[in-house]
Design a protein around this motif. Structure first.
Motif, PDB file in Angstrom:
ATOM      1  N   SER A 253       0.855  -1.189   0.000  1.00 22.31           N
ATOM      2  CA  SER A 253       0.000   0.000   0.000  1.00 22.31           C
ATOM      3  C   SER A 253       0.888   1.234   0.000  1.00 22.31           C
ATOM      4  N   GLY A 254       0.393   2.335  -0.601  1.00 22.15           N
ATOM      5  CA  GLY A 254       1.158   3.568  -0.650  1.00 22.15           C
ATOM      6  C   GLY A 254       1.964   3.717  -1.923  1.00 22.15           C
ATOM      7  N   GLU A 255       2.854   4.702  -1.929  1.00 14.29           N
ATOM      8  CA  GLU A 255       3.644   5.033  -3.117  1.00 14.29           C
ATOM      9  C   GLU A 255       5.082   5.324  -2.711  1.00 14.29           C
ATOM     10  N   VAL A 256       6.025   4.945  -3.581  1.00 13.94           N
ATOM     11  CA  VAL A 256       7.454   5.143  -3.333  1.00 13.94           C
ATOM     12  C   VAL A 256       8.080   5.862  -4.526  1.00 13.94           C
ATOM     13  N   CYS A 257       8.874   6.882  -4.219  1.00  8.62           N
ATOM     14  CA  CYS A 257       9.574   7.634  -5.261  1.00  8.62           C
ATOM     15  C   CYS A 257      10.990   7.088  -5.421  1.00  8.62           C
ATOM     16  N   VAL A 258      11.397   6.817  -6.668  1.00  5.48           N
ATOM     17  CA  VAL A 258      12.746   6.358  -6.972  1.00  5.48           C
ATOM     18  C   VAL A 258      13.508   7.525  -7.597  1.00  5.48           C
ATOM     19  N   SER A 259      14.619   7.891  -6.982  1.00  5.82           N
ATOM     20  CA  SER A 259      15.389   9.034  -7.480  1.00  5.82           C
ATOM     21  C   SER A 259      16.873   8.686  -7.551  1.00  5.82           C
ATOM     22  N   LYS A 260      17.609   9.489  -8.347  1.00  5.97           N
ATOM     23  CA  LYS A 260      19.046   9.267  -8.505  1.00  5.97           C
ATOM     24  C   LYS A 260      19.742  10.629  -8.544  1.00  5.97           C
ATOM     25  N   ARG A 261      20.863  10.722  -7.844  1.00  6.19           N
ATOM     26  CA  ARG A 261      21.579  11.996  -7.771  1.00  6.19           C
ATOM     27  C   ARG A 261      22.408  12.221  -9.038  1.00  6.19           C
ATOM     28  N   ASP A 262      22.224  13.407  -9.625  1.00  8.37           N
ATOM     29  CA  ASP A 262      22.995  13.791 -10.808  1.00  8.37           C
ATOM     30  C   ASP A 262      24.427  14.102 -10.380  1.00  8.37           C
ATOM     31  N   PRO A 263      25.428  13.408 -10.971  1.00  2.00           N
ATOM     32  CA  PRO A 263      26.816  13.612 -10.539  1.00  2.00           C
ATOM     33  C   PRO A 263      27.342  15.020 -10.792  1.00  2.00           C
TER      34      PRO A 263
ATOM     35  N   VAL B 190      14.124  12.593 -10.122  1.00  4.72           N
ATOM     36  CA  VAL B 190      13.098  11.558  -9.979  1.00  4.72           C
ATOM     37  C   VAL B 190      13.082  10.691 -11.228  1.00  4.72           C
ATOM     38  N   LEU B 191      13.235   9.380 -11.028  1.00  5.75           N
ATOM     39  CA  LEU B 191      13.218   8.446 -12.152  1.00  5.75           C
ATOM     40  C   LEU B 191      11.818   7.905 -12.414  1.00  5.75           C
ATOM     41  N   ARG B 192      11.121   7.551 -11.324  1.00  5.11           N
ATOM     42  CA  ARG B 192       9.758   7.020 -11.471  1.00  5.11           C
ATOM     43  C   ARG B 192       9.116   6.892 -10.096  1.00  5.11           C
ATOM     44  N   TYR B 193       7.822   6.546 -10.118  1.00  2.00           N
ATOM     45  CA  TYR B 193       7.089   6.294  -8.887  1.00  2.00           C
ATOM     46  C   TYR B 193       6.591   4.849  -8.899  1.00  2.00           C
ATOM     47  N   LEU B 194       6.754   4.176  -7.779  1.00  2.00           N
ATOM     48  CA  LEU B 194       6.313   2.786  -7.651  1.00  2.00           C
ATOM     49  C   LEU B 194       5.019   2.751  -6.841  1.00  2.00           C
ATOM     50  N   ILE B 195       4.095   1.909  -7.272  1.00  2.00           N
ATOM     51  CA  ILE B 195       2.798   1.820  -6.597  1.00  2.00           C
ATOM     52  C   ILE B 195       2.568   0.387  -6.100  1.00  2.00           C
ATOM     53  N   VAL B 196       1.374   0.141  -5.576  1.00  2.00           N
ATOM     54  CA  VAL B 196       1.017  -1.159  -5.003  1.00  2.00           C
ATOM     55  C   VAL B 196       1.259  -2.282  -6.020  1.00  2.00           C
ATOM     56  N   GLY B 197       1.942  -3.341  -5.566  1.00  2.00           N
ATOM     57  CA  GLY B 197       2.228  -4.494  -6.408  1.00  2.00           C
ATOM     58  C   GLY B 197       3.601  -4.453  -7.030  1.00  2.00           C
ATOM     59  N   GLU B 198       4.239  -3.268  -7.041  1.00  2.00           N
ATOM     60  CA  GLU B 198       5.585  -3.165  -7.597  1.00  2.00           C
ATOM     61  C   GLU B 198       6.620  -3.403  -6.500  1.00  2.00           C
ATOM     62  N   HIS B 199       7.858  -3.642  -6.925  1.00  2.00           N
ATOM     63  CA  HIS B 199       8.903  -4.001  -5.973  1.00  2.00           C
ATOM     64  C   HIS B 199      10.204  -3.299  -6.307  1.00  2.00           C
ATOM     65  N   PHE B 200      11.134  -3.323  -5.372  1.00  2.00           N
ATOM     66  CA  PHE B 200      12.454  -2.748  -5.586  1.00  2.00           C
ATOM     67  C   PHE B 200      13.454  -3.468  -4.684  1.00  2.00           C
ATOM     68  N   GLY B 201      14.729  -3.363  -5.067  1.00  2.00           N
ATOM     69  CA  GLY B 201      15.790  -3.999  -4.286  1.00  2.00           C
ATOM     70  C   GLY B 201      15.973  -5.474  -4.569  1.00  2.00           C
ATOM     71  N   GLU B 202      15.419  -5.972  -5.699  1.00  2.00           N
ATOM     72  CA  GLU B 202      15.480  -7.410  -5.958  1.00  2.00           C
ATOM     73  C   GLU B 202      16.901  -7.934  -6.143  1.00  2.00           C
ATOM     74  N   MET B 203      17.830  -7.071  -6.597  1.00  2.00           N
ATOM     75  CA  MET B 203      19.204  -7.528  -6.796  1.00  2.00           C
ATOM     76  C   MET B 203      19.868  -7.928  -5.479  1.00  2.00           C
ATOM     77  N   ALA B 204      19.312  -7.454  -4.356  1.00  2.00           N
ATOM     78  CA  ALA B 204      19.867  -7.818  -3.048  1.00  2.00           C
ATOM     79  C   ALA B 204      19.714  -9.304  -2.775  1.00  2.00           C
ATOM     80  N   LEU B 205      18.767  -9.965  -3.467  1.00  2.00           N
ATOM     81  CA  LEU B 205      18.580 -11.397  -3.268  1.00  2.00           C
ATOM     82  C   LEU B 205      19.653 -12.220  -3.988  1.00  2.00           C
ATOM     83  N   PHE B 206      20.381 -11.588  -4.911  1.00  2.00           N
ATOM     84  CA  PHE B 206      21.414 -12.299  -5.660  1.00  2.00           C
ATOM     85  C   PHE B 206      22.794 -12.153  -5.021  1.00  2.00           C
TER      86      PHE B 206
END
Length: 706
Positions: A300-310, A317-333
């Motif tokens: 539930s809720g919304e998450v903002c994905v952002s990246k700092r310009d060097p 802001v790159l995008r917004y994630l909503i219900v059902g979406e995920h992030f951080g999956e590479m941490a499982l590898f």
């Protein structure tokens, strides 16, 4: 003069106070003496009264106190000079298992909220009381709200017994107005007042777990308004919400591409392992450049994905994630720095999973994704059921009338176990005789039928063998393998404790028995020294499968022995075979220390200790033994050793068993620590002498498949 008068007055007040204290001390001394005398008469299931009745069981710890205890380390690693000792009255008391009736709990489909009208003030009062009670600790706000709604109003006139000592209970009460006395009868004498209930207190919470006898009488002294919560309603609320959480997590995981290769059973385990977390708006959930080891799913809720310009050092802001979406999956590898920052833009609820826990549960995600497709066997569940009914035949072909009773070996609430001998062959057996009318009266018919089914599935040297079953108008019978070496419980109480070498022999035998049971999806659920007996050579046999059950997913019936209950059973979160590994940890501790790690005379205090999870180890416990117990007594069942990727083999390969001769044990080539000295196959000297029945139970028309 005024000063002298004041001094005399103060002296008189102090003397009066001293006399009052002396009178109170004398009253407590008399009560304590009476209580100890009542204990010395032997255990009584129906009228056992613990000192905790006087205070703590009726006034449970506050939520803050419980949280404070939980904030400590899961295990207390300090080593004490000695383990807590059981007093003489408890030293030889056999513990009685508890079991709630089997209820067809309403899960996601068909759940109907129970609502009794009440004012906002009453709701606030009830909520405050349940938040201070250990059984409601950890419930979500939705569960607490449903519980508050489900309390029904009960009004009592003065002089009415709300609950009666010894009666079976099925309600928990909250006092809104009026006062009630707490009365306890010792040895059947006139009840003694142990305290008083006033508005804002709750009592009878043990009834929410199972229908155990009430430990005290609560009697109104004025007109009272009470709120009562029914056990079945409470359990349905907990079951429904837990099912919703689990189903929601499962459905979210099905939409995650990295889990495509996982079977439904594996996804179910992952769903159970995930943690539910909530965050306020504008919270940084993970930061760019950090090393991440957690995977996140938005429920539930919304998450903002952002990246700092060097260049500009501004966050883009790159995008917004909503219900059902995920992030951080590479941490499982693997360990990898986060490539972006994730921040909540609203209140969010997340499902989180650590790589460490995922790998322990199923292994490397990379390996899982690369494996070839494995055909699933949809008929596995059915084949197990058929196996229990048809594949293993009765071991002997003996008629009930051909058995001669030698003597009684043991007795319980529902019947007796007798030493019997076949007249022609002179072979001896144990005949378990259960009174049908008692089984029906206690709503345990399914338990008994299930016991037969489970035992028919089992064939192992360390599990008592079922040879045959019978029935007549009064009893159902189990003809069992005979083990005349006596109960491990008896030897433990005589010796007080075992050394680690001896304990390891018995624990290894249980581990092998569990390997056999769990391979057939059977959860035993009643491990304790009382249910472990020795055969004529001294090898261990697991006995009494009255609470065992085939469990493919989770089951919800509360059952077991209070000292050995796992947290998930107490909290009504659903359980599986992992409860056996918790019990194994308790058993190791008890065999070596001579007492259980969570000991109290009152069951509610035991449950509170279990849920806080702090253990003190005696100095003579070896480090590897402590490590194994810690890993077995892990609060979260999906992180408990024995319930991980390699199953029971994680225990077999643990350092405490380093170099152990498992094959020699299985083939019974090892010399047991205790070798019984028996004169014949009818020598029952290792069992207490029990008199025969003096009455014949009433016939019963219950006709099970026996």
């Amino acid at each position: 003069m005024g000063g002298a008068s004041s001094t005399q007055r103060q002296m008189q007040e102090l003397q009066d106070a001293l006399k009052s204290k002396e009178a109170e001390v004398e009253r407590l001394r008399v009560l304590t003496k009476a209580l100890e005398e009542s204990k010395s008469d032997g255990p009584s299931k129906e009228h056992h009264v613990s000192p905790a009745v006087r205070a703590s069981v009726l006034m449970p710890m506050s939520v803050d106190a419980a949280r404070s205890q939980r904030s400590q380390k899961h295990m207390d690693l300090s080593f004490q000079d000695a383990a807590p000792k059981l007093n003489d009255a408890n030293a030889m008391k056999r513990r009685v298992e508890v079991s709630a009736e089997i209820i067809m709990t309403k899960k996601v489909a068909g759940y109907e909220k129970v609502i009794y009208p009440k004012s906002e003030a009453s709701k606030e009062l009830i909520l405050k009381v349940i938040q201070q009670n250990i059984l409601f600790n950890g419930l979500s706000l939705g569960e607490q709200t449903d519980c508050v709604d489900a309390f029904m109003c009960v009004e009592k006139d003065p002089g009415v017994e709300v609950i009666t000592q010894g009666d079976q209970g099925d309600h928990f009460y909250v006092v809104q107005s009026g006062t009630l006395d707490i009365l306890v009868s010792l040895k059947g004498n006139i009840p003694i007042k142990f305290g008083q209930m006033v508005p804002g207190m709750g009592f009878g919470e043990l009834a929410l777990l199972c229908n155990t006898p009430r430990a005290a009488t609560i009697k109104s002294t004025t007109r009272c308004v009470l709120w009562a919560l029914d056990r079945i309603v409470f359990r349905n609320i907990c079951t429904y919400h837990e099912s919703i959480r689990h189903e929601k997590a499962f459905q979210f995981l099905r939409g995650v591409s990295v889990f495509d290769k996982l079977s439904s059973a594996e996804l179910t385990r992952v769903a159970a392992a995930m943690q539910w977390e909530e965050y306020n708006p504008d919270t940084v959930l993970l930061r760019e450049g950090e090393v991440g080891d957690y995977f996140y799913l938005i429920t539930s809720g919304e998450v903002c994905v952002s990246k700092r310009d060097p260049v500009t050092q501004e966050d883009e802001v790159l995008r917004y994630l909503i219900v059902g979406e995920h992030f951080g999956e590479m941490a499982l590898f693997k360990d990898e720095t986060r490539s972006a920052t994730c921040t909540s833009t609203s209140a969010v609820q997340l499902l989180t999973l650590a790589r460490e826990h995922f790998c322990a549960l199923l292994g490397s995600l990379q390996e899982l994704m690369e494996r070839s497709e494995q055909p699933q066997s949809p008929s596995k569940k059915n084949s197990l059921a058929l196996e229990g009914r048809h594949s293993i035949k009765y071991a002997v072909d003996v008629e009930l009338n051909d058995l001669e009773i030698i003597q009684t070996l043991g007795s319980g609430a529902f019947g007796r176990v007798k030493l019997v001998q076949h007249r022609d062959s002179h072979e001896t057996f144990a005949l378990k005789c259960l009174v049908k009318s008692h089984i029906v009266a206690n709503n345990l018919k399914e338990h008994v039928v299930n016991e037969k089914r489970v035992m028919m599935m089992l064939d192992h040297p360390f599990i008592l063998k079922l040879h045959h079953t019978y029935k007549d108008s009064t009893y159902v019978y189990f003809l069992l393998e005979l083990a005349l070496g006596g109960e491990l419980f008896t030897f433990l109480r005589r010796r007080e404790k075992f050394d680690e070498v001896s304990a390891r022999f018995y624990i290894a035998s249980v581990v092998l028995a569990f390997e056999h049971m769990h391979g057939k999806s059977i959860a035993y659920r009643d491990l304790k020294p009382e249910n472990l007996i020795l055969d004529a050579r001294g090898f261990l046999k697991v006995v009494d499968f009255g609470l065992a059950k085939v469990v493919h997913d989770r089951t919800w019936t509360l059952c077991g022995t209070p000292d050995y209950l796992a947290p998930e059973i107490i909290l009504n979160r659903g359980h599986d075979k992992a409860v056996d590994y918790w019990a194994l940890g308790i058993l190791i501790y008890e065999l070596i220390a001579g007492t259980v790690p969570f000991y109290a005379e009152d069951p509610m205090q035991v449950y509170s200790l279990v849920l806080t999870g702090n253990i003190k180890f005696p100095v003579y416990f070896g480090r590897t033994c402590v490590d194994l117990i810690q890993k077995l007594l892990t609060q979260n069942p999906v992180r408990r050793i024995g319930n991980l990727k390699h199953g029971v083999h994680d225990i077999i390969n643990h350092r405490w068993f380093s170099g152990y001769d498992w094959e020699g044990l299985l083939k019974q080539k090892i010399v047991p620590p205790i070798v019984p000295q028996l004169k014949s196959n009818t020598d029952a000297s290792y069992f207490e002498r029990i008199g025969e029945e003096t009455y014949e139970p009433e016939p019963c028309n219950w006709d099970p498949e026996f």
